[in-house]
Scaffold this motif. Structure first.
Motif, short mmCIF file in Angstrom:
data_model
loop_
_atom_site.label_atom_id
_atom_site.label_comp_id
_atom_site.label_asym_id
_atom_site.label_seq_id
_atom_site.Cartn_x
_atom_site.Cartn_y
_atom_site.Cartn_z
N ALA A 82 0.79 -1.20 0.05
CA ALA A 82 0.14 0.04 0.10
C ALA A 82 0.83 1.43 -0.27
O ALA A 82 0.47 2.11 -0.45
N LEU A 83 1.90 0.99 0.42
CA LEU A 83 2.55 2.00 0.42
C LEU A 83 3.65 2.15 -1.37
O LEU A 83 4.39 3.58 -0.77
N VAL B 11 3.74 1.12 10.12
CA VAL B 11 3.43 1.62 10.04
C VAL B 11 2.17 0.96 10.57
O VAL B 11 1.00 0.84 11.16
N HIS B 12 3.21 -0.73 9.82
CA HIS B 12 1.44 -2.01 10.90
C HIS B 12 1.03 -1.85 12.19
O HIS B 12 0.23 -1.93 12.21
N ARG B 13 2.15 -1.51 13.18
CA ARG B 13 2.53 -1.43 14.77
C ARG B 13 1.25 -0.31 14.62
O ARG B 13 0.44 -0.27 15.61
N ALA C 293 0.93 7.77 -0.68
CA ALA C 293 0.14 6.34 -0.01
C ALA C 293 -1.40 6.37 0.35
O ALA C 293 -1.85 7.50 1.04
N LYS C 294 -2.68 6.51 -1.00
CA LYS C 294 -3.75 6.53 -1.24
C LYS C 294 -4.47 6.00 -0.26
O LYS C 294 -5.87 6.17 0.47
N ALA C 295 -3.95 4.81 0.54
CA ALA C 295 -4.68 3.81 1.73
C ALA C 295 -4.46 4.66 2.88
O ALA C 295 -5.62 4.44 3.68
N PHE C 296 -3.47 5.09 3.56
CA PHE C 296 -3.45 6.17 4.73
C PHE C 296 -4.35 7.78 4.28
O PHE C 296 -3.49 8.52 5.49
N GLN C 297 -4.67 8.11 3.14
CA GLN C 297 -5.25 9.58 3.67
C GLN C 297 -6.06 9.78 4.57
O GLN C 297 -6.92 8.61 4.41
#
Length: 541
Positions: free
Chosen positions: A46-47, A96-98, A132-136
């Motif tokens: 995703a990054l 980021v996972h954590r 990364a759009k997934a985390f916006q």
């Protein structure tokens, strides 16, 4: 010597991961354990940086779950790979996972210096995350100098930077420490700062990542020595170790050698381009390495360090002759050692009173002194209650502390708690009283501790508090030939080492105060009495 690669295991790793370049020294993947590595891999994708096989292999090992506890199997991951292998994306994806997997996680990132950590964070981590759009919309960034952080709104987790000072990780709990470019650390202050902050966190992890340094990279070199020894001995460890490197003397110009130590190098390029998968690409090419080899022709040791991951000899590092070497200490480790009912207990407090320790010395079933860090924690407020608890629980033959140290403040509280000062005359000694050694006796205790280690006359549980203390210890003269541990000149908190030395001296001096059956047990047969089997209380390892 590097252990031979198991063909069966190598074939399975190739089938599962497509990995053809195994670490030369490496903790093996336990395929019976589930892992969160796949979750970290999804984050990395995703990054915008899908994992290469070596990254997925590393994440799967580092994030294995212990089936008995349901917690992460490893408290630490020590990773060393050549430069430009993809450490940055590995570090960021784990962080980021954590931050998103659990609530209220505190994550710390450090590099060579505080400035270097900020530059890496601003120039690499933030741009990757922002793209990364997934985390916006799921985080906000705080850039105030000294308070830099990524704040995750849903989980309320925080991802901060370290200043590389001894107090960097103090004061708050810590769930994940990522110490990048670990070769640049010249002492153990970052380990000492982050370790205690993670003690009470059940799922905490410390990742130390680096390419090889020089002979002056003492913490990295000791990390590498301990990791390699654990792999060679097949010893179970709470720290996963992965070391991709060539060996000194290998042909640095041979691409076949490169493919044994550069996991990001494509093993089978098509017209110079990686075609191993439609989902990801190896990031290093033969042409790029040949170019680096040519540009570094004037100092090939730099090429060896950067791309073969071989440490560069850069002058000898002076070691204090009074301090046991990590190798001498490591030989005496026995995490499964059992204790008996004969115990002496020491207390020590750091000069700044920011940490305190309680260390016990007893006997193992063969009669060897056995050293255990019973408790190690921040501040001193917890000491009085813990002293009373251990006094009731273990019924020590003696307590001991150095009256010329901050621990002197505990003399009066201990007296009020029923632990009076030991009398001078032997006929007036009583079990469980407090021994305060003279300066010469303290010096003798320090020297006797080193002698016992070098003669193989004690055992310990391989606890990191003591290992770090010995790695960073130094001695100071206190008289004609006598010396003692130097708190102000050590590079780390050595209170566990001071406590161990005092506890051992008290055990040998006052062991006769134990009941005769206990003394006999200590010298001959395994005992089932006493509670010094495992560290307890504030210390959880």
């Amino acid at each position: 010597m590097a252990p031979p690669i198991d063909p069966e295991y190598a074939e399975r790793v190739r089938e599962v991961y497509g990995l053809t370049c195994l670490p030369r020294w490496g903790t093996r993947r336990n395929f019976d354990r589930p892992t969160l590595g796949g979750k970290a891999a999804k984050v990395s994708k995703a990054l915008g940086s899908p994992y290469m096989p070596w990254q997925r292999y590393t994440a799967d090992i580092g994030l294995e779950i212990d089936l008995d506890t349901g917690l992460l199997a490893y408290r630490g991951v020590d990773l060393t790979v050549p430069r430009q292998s993809g450490k940055t994306t590995t570090v960021l994806s784990v962080a980021v996972h954590r931050a998103n997997a659990w609530q209220r996680q505190r994550i710390l990132y450090g590099a060579q210096t505080g400035t270097a950590a900020r530059e890496k964070w601003e120039d690499e981590h933030l741009p990757i995350l922002e793209a990364a759009k997934a985390f916006q919309g799921r985080y906000r960034v705080r850039k105030a100098n000294g308070r830099e952080a990524i704040l995750w709104t849903r989980t309320r987790s925080i991802h901060t930077l370290t200043t590389n000072k001894e107090q960097a990780g103090h004061g708050r709990i810590l769930d994940l420490a990522l110490l990048d470019e670990y070769f640049a650390q010249v002492d153990y202050r970052l380990d000492q700062a982050t370790g205690p902050a993670m003690i009470t966190r059940a799922n905490a992890q410390k990742w130390r990542l680096s390419t090889a340094g020089t002979s002056r990279s003492v913490p990295f070199n000791q990390m590498r020595a301990r990791g390699r020894a654990a792999v060679e001995q097949g010893r179970q460890s709470k720290i996963a170790y992965l070391d991709w490197c060539a060996l000194p003397g290998m042909d640095r110009t041979d691409p076949a050698v490169w493919r044994t130590c550069m996991p990001a190098l494509c093993p089978a390029p098509v017209r110079g381009v990686c075609r191993c998968s439609k989902d990801w690409r190896h990031t290093v090419t033969d042409d790029a390495i040949f170019g680096e080899l040519e540009s570094m022709a004037d100092d090939l040791s730099d090429f060896d360090r950067a791309y073969l991951n071989i440490a560069r000899e850069d002058g000898e590092v002076d070691r204090d002759p009074n301090v046991p070497t990590p190798e001498e200490w490591g030989l005496l480790a026995d995490p499964e050692s059992l204790g008996t009912g004969v115990v002496a207990i020491a207390i020590d407090i750091t000069p700044k009173r920011d940490h305190a320790v309680i260390v016990g010395a007893g006997f193992d079933p063969l009669g060897l002194p056995r050293i255990v860090v019973l408790e190690y924690g921040e501040g001193t407020g917890w000491l009085r209650e813990s002293i009373e608890r251990w006094h009731t629980k273990l019924k020590p033959v003696a307590w001991v502390l150095d009256e010329k140290s901050p621990a002197a403040t505990m003399v009066l509280p201990m007296d009020r708690a029923g632990i009076p000062r030991m009398k001078e005359r032997k006929e007036d000694w009583h079990r469980g009283h407090l021994w305060i050694p003279t300066v010469p006796q303290f010096g003798a205790a320090c020297g006797d501790f080193t002698d016992a280690v070098r003669q193989g006359q004690l055992v310990h549980l391989d606890q990191p508090e003591l290992t770090v203390a010995i790695d960073g210890a130094a001695s100071r003269p206190i008289g004609d030939g006598l010396w003692a541990w130097g708190r102000k000149i050590a590079s780390v908190d050595i209170s566990p080492l001071v406590g161990a030395s005092l506890a051992l001296a008290a055990l040998l001096r006052f062991q006769d105060l134990a009941n005769p059956p206990q003394v006999a047990v200590a010298a001959s047969t395994p005992a089932t009495t006493g509670d010094m089997y495992r560290p307890a209380g504030r210390l959880t390892i």
